[in-house]
Write a protein that holds these residues in place. Sequence first.
Motif, PDB file in Angstrom:
ATOM      1  N   ARG A 285     -16.670  58.915 -18.409  1.00 16.29           N
ATOM      2  CA  ARG A 285     -17.829  59.281 -19.242  1.00 16.29           C
ATOM      3  C   ARG A 285     -17.356  59.482 -20.677  1.00 16.29           C
ATOM      4  O   ARG A 285     -16.289  60.067 -20.910  1.00 16.29           O
ATOM      5  CB  ARG A 285     -18.483  60.562 -18.719  1.00 16.29           C
ATOM      6  CG  ARG A 285     -19.530  61.151 -19.660  1.00 16.29           C
ATOM      7  CD  ARG A 285     -20.174  62.383 -19.080  1.00 16.29           C
ATOM      8  NE  ARG A 285     -20.926  63.120 -20.099  1.00 16.29           N
ATOM      9  CZ  ARG A 285     -21.667  64.197 -19.862  1.00 16.29           C
ATOM     10  NH1 ARG A 285     -21.762  64.668 -18.624  1.00 16.29           N
ATOM     11  NH2 ARG A 285     -22.301  64.810 -20.843  1.00 16.29           N
TER      12      ARG A 285
ATOM     13  N   ASP B  86     -19.044  60.812 -24.385  1.00 13.28           N
ATOM     14  CA  ASP B  86     -20.145  61.308 -25.214  1.00 13.28           C
ATOM     15  C   ASP B  86     -19.794  61.033 -26.669  1.00 13.28           C
ATOM     16  O   ASP B  86     -18.727  61.445 -27.150  1.00 13.28           O
ATOM     17  CB  ASP B  86     -20.340  62.807 -25.019  1.00 13.28           C
ATOM     18  CG  ASP B  86     -20.741  63.163 -23.595  1.00 13.28           C
ATOM     19  OD1 ASP B  86     -20.925  62.232 -22.775  1.00 13.28           O
ATOM     20  OD2 ASP B  86     -20.869  64.362 -23.301  1.00 13.28           O
TER      21      ASP B  86
ATOM     22  N   THR C  31     -26.910  60.771 -30.675  1.00 10.39           N
ATOM     23  CA  THR C  31     -25.924  60.951 -29.620  1.00 10.39           C
ATOM     24  C   THR C  31     -26.073  59.854 -28.576  1.00 10.39           C
ATOM     25  O   THR C  31     -27.179  59.360 -28.327  1.00 10.39           O
ATOM     26  CB  THR C  31     -26.086  62.322 -28.926  1.00 10.39           C
ATOM     27  OG1 THR C  31     -27.397  62.406 -28.343  1.00 10.39           O
ATOM     28  CG2 THR C  31     -25.888  63.457 -29.921  1.00 10.39           C
ATOM     29  N   SER C  32     -24.966  59.474 -27.980  1.00 10.06           N
ATOM     30  CA  SER C  32     -24.949  58.476 -26.916  1.00 10.06           C
ATOM     31  C   SER C  32     -24.059  58.991 -25.793  1.00 10.06           C
ATOM     32  O   SER C  32     -22.970  59.505 -26.050  1.00 10.06           O
ATOM     33  CB  SER C  32     -24.400  57.134 -27.421  1.00 10.06           C
ATOM     34  OG  SER C  32     -25.151  56.649 -28.521  1.00 10.06           O
ATOM     35  N   VAL C  33     -24.531  58.857 -24.566  1.00  8.62           N
ATOM     36  CA  VAL C  33     -23.737  59.262 -23.404  1.00  8.62           C
ATOM     37  C   VAL C  33     -23.547  58.029 -22.530  1.00  8.62           C
ATOM     38  O   VAL C  33     -24.511  57.508 -21.952  1.00  8.62           O
ATOM     39  CB  VAL C  33     -24.427  60.383 -22.606  1.00  8.62           C
ATOM     40  CG1 VAL C  33     -23.586  60.744 -21.379  1.00  8.62           C
ATOM     41  CG2 VAL C  33     -24.639  61.613 -23.483  1.00  8.62           C
TER      42      VAL C  33
ATOM     43  N   THR D 202     -21.733  56.309 -19.224  1.00 10.92           N
ATOM     44  CA  THR D 202     -21.173  56.707 -17.934  1.00 10.92           C
ATOM     45  C   THR D 202     -20.826  55.477 -17.100  1.00 10.92           C
ATOM     46  O   THR D 202     -21.487  54.444 -17.197  1.00 10.92           O
ATOM     47  CB  THR D 202     -22.164  57.588 -17.146  1.00 10.92           C
ATOM     48  OG1 THR D 202     -23.425  56.917 -17.036  1.00 10.92           O
ATOM     49  CG2 THR D 202     -22.366  58.923 -17.835  1.00 10.92           C
TER      50      THR D 202
ATOM     51  N   ALA E 222     -23.955  52.724 -17.548  1.00 11.04           N
ATOM     52  CA  ALA E 222     -25.234  53.308 -17.954  1.00 11.04           C
ATOM     53  C   ALA E 222     -25.084  53.960 -19.330  1.00 11.04           C
ATOM     54  O   ALA E 222     -23.983  54.357 -19.736  1.00 11.04           O
ATOM     55  CB  ALA E 222     -25.701  54.338 -16.927  1.00 11.04           C
ATOM     56  N   LEU E 223     -26.222  54.067 -20.028  1.00  9.98           N
ATOM     57  CA  LEU E 223     -26.233  54.666 -21.366  1.00  9.98           C
ATOM     58  C   LEU E 223     -27.493  55.508 -21.521  1.00  9.98           C
ATOM     59  O   LEU E 223     -28.592  55.078 -21.152  1.00  9.98           O
ATOM     60  CB  LEU E 223     -26.212  53.582 -22.449  1.00  9.98           C
ATOM     61  CG  LEU E 223     -26.599  54.016 -23.877  1.00  9.98           C
ATOM     62  CD1 LEU E 223     -25.591  55.009 -24.431  1.00  9.98           C
ATOM     63  CD2 LEU E 223     -26.736  52.810 -24.793  1.00  9.98           C
ATOM     64  N   ARG E 224     -27.313  56.717 -22.079  1.00  6.42           N
ATOM     65  CA  ARG E 224     -28.447  57.540 -22.493  1.00  6.42           C
ATOM     66  C   ARG E 224     -28.299  57.796 -23.995  1.00  6.42           C
ATOM     67  O   ARG E 224     -27.332  58.419 -24.429  1.00  6.42           O
ATOM     68  CB  ARG E 224     -28.479  58.866 -21.723  1.00  6.42           C
ATOM     69  CG  ARG E 224     -29.637  59.780 -22.154  1.00  6.42           C
ATOM     70  CD  ARG E 224     -29.814  60.930 -21.166  1.00  6.42           C
ATOM     71  NE  ARG E 224     -28.602  61.718 -21.045  1.00  6.42           N
ATOM     72  CZ  ARG E 224     -28.258  62.694 -21.879  1.00  6.42           C
ATOM     73  NH1 ARG E 224     -29.010  62.963 -22.941  1.00  6.42           N
ATOM     74  NH2 ARG E 224     -27.148  63.384 -21.681  1.00  6.42           N
ATOM     75  N   TYR E 225     -29.263  57.293 -24.780  1.00  6.16           N
ATOM     76  CA  TYR E 225     -29.169  57.350 -26.238  1.00  6.16           C
ATOM     77  C   TYR E 225     -30.302  58.204 -26.797  1.00  6.16           C
ATOM     78  O   TYR E 225     -31.469  58.038 -26.414  1.00  6.16           O
ATOM     79  CB  TYR E 225     -29.241  55.942 -26.821  1.00  6.16           C
ATOM     80  CG  TYR E 225     -29.300  55.899 -28.332  1.00  6.16           C
ATOM     81  CD1 TYR E 225     -28.197  56.254 -29.102  1.00  6.16           C
ATOM     82  CD2 TYR E 225     -30.468  55.518 -28.994  1.00  6.16           C
ATOM     83  CE1 TYR E 225     -28.239  56.226 -30.486  1.00  6.16           C
ATOM     84  CE2 TYR E 225     -30.522  55.483 -30.386  1.00  6.16           C
ATOM     85  CZ  TYR E 225     -29.410  55.841 -31.131  1.00  6.16           C
ATOM     86  OH  TYR E 225     -29.462  55.818 -32.486  1.00  6.16           O
ATOM     87  N   ASP E 226     -29.957  59.109 -27.708  1.00  4.14           N
ATOM     88  CA  ASP E 226     -30.932  59.960 -28.382  1.00  4.14           C
ATOM     89  C   ASP E 226     -30.876  59.633 -29.867  1.00  4.14           C
ATOM     90  O   ASP E 226     -29.935  60.028 -30.567  1.00  4.14           O
ATOM     91  CB  ASP E 226     -30.605  61.435 -28.135  1.00  4.14           C
ATOM     92  CG  ASP E 226     -31.692  62.377 -28.654  1.00  4.14           C
ATOM     93  OD1 ASP E 226     -32.276  62.087 -29.717  1.00  4.14           O
ATOM     94  OD2 ASP E 226     -31.945  63.408 -27.994  1.00  4.14           O
ATOM     95  N   ASP E 227     -31.890  58.909 -30.358  1.00  5.00           N
ATOM     96  CA  ASP E 227     -31.889  58.480 -31.752  1.00  5.00           C
ATOM     97  C   ASP E 227     -32.061  59.655 -32.707  1.00  5.00           C
ATOM     98  O   ASP E 227     -31.476  59.672 -33.795  1.00  5.00           O
ATOM     99  CB  ASP E 227     -33.001  57.453 -31.967  1.00  5.00           C
ATOM    100  CG  ASP E 227     -32.972  56.860 -33.367  1.00  5.00           C
ATOM    101  OD1 ASP E 227     -31.946  56.238 -33.731  1.00  5.00           O
ATOM    102  OD2 ASP E 227     -33.957  57.037 -34.121  1.00  5.00           O
TER     103      ASP E 227
END
Length: 208
Positions: free
Chosen positions: A68, A70, A48-50, A52, A39-44
Amino acid sequence: MPFMNYPACVLMLAAALAVFPAAAEKGDRDKPMNAEADALRYDDLKQTSVFTGNVVITKGTIIIRGARVDVMQDAEGYQTAYVYAAPDKLAFYRKKRDAVDEYIEGEGEKIEYDSRADTVKFIKQAVLRRYVGATLADETTGNLIVYDNPTDVFTVDSSGLNRTANNPSGRIRALLAPRNKTGAAVTPPPSGPTPTLRPSTALGDDKK
């Protein structure tokens, strides 16, 4: 960062012409970072990219693995990665050294990689190894190991190192292979057991 406030009992174990005479792979810091994860959580906006779940990061010859990771990227494109291990496991880092068939490999409960400074920190249950081909040449353990890729210098701190059955003293342990006059590691013979280190219980015998 909180792990920088360690006491002065830091052991400098290697320098460019001592343990690690060749430079690390110079082009890795400028290579793109590739990632695989569940999984990926990206904040443009914040860059930042997280990642997991069975995360694998590659950057040139660098390989990073953890549960994980970051990743933060600054305005100039430099990346900082914080790698966290799964419970009861260790995060992993591996990198080829420049112009030689040698690899630097390390583990820790947490790993911090800074591409701007080109440094790697191995935090808690830290282990740093150097391989000549597939043969283990050097191995060091401690609570915090900081490895500088451009200079091939690393420092080891034993503060807070947990005492275990294999290391009841809780002190830094190091296995350093002898080197010949050209600076190359002397590869141990293929037969026979790999030498192991025994923890010391005292810092010398107070001899006059």
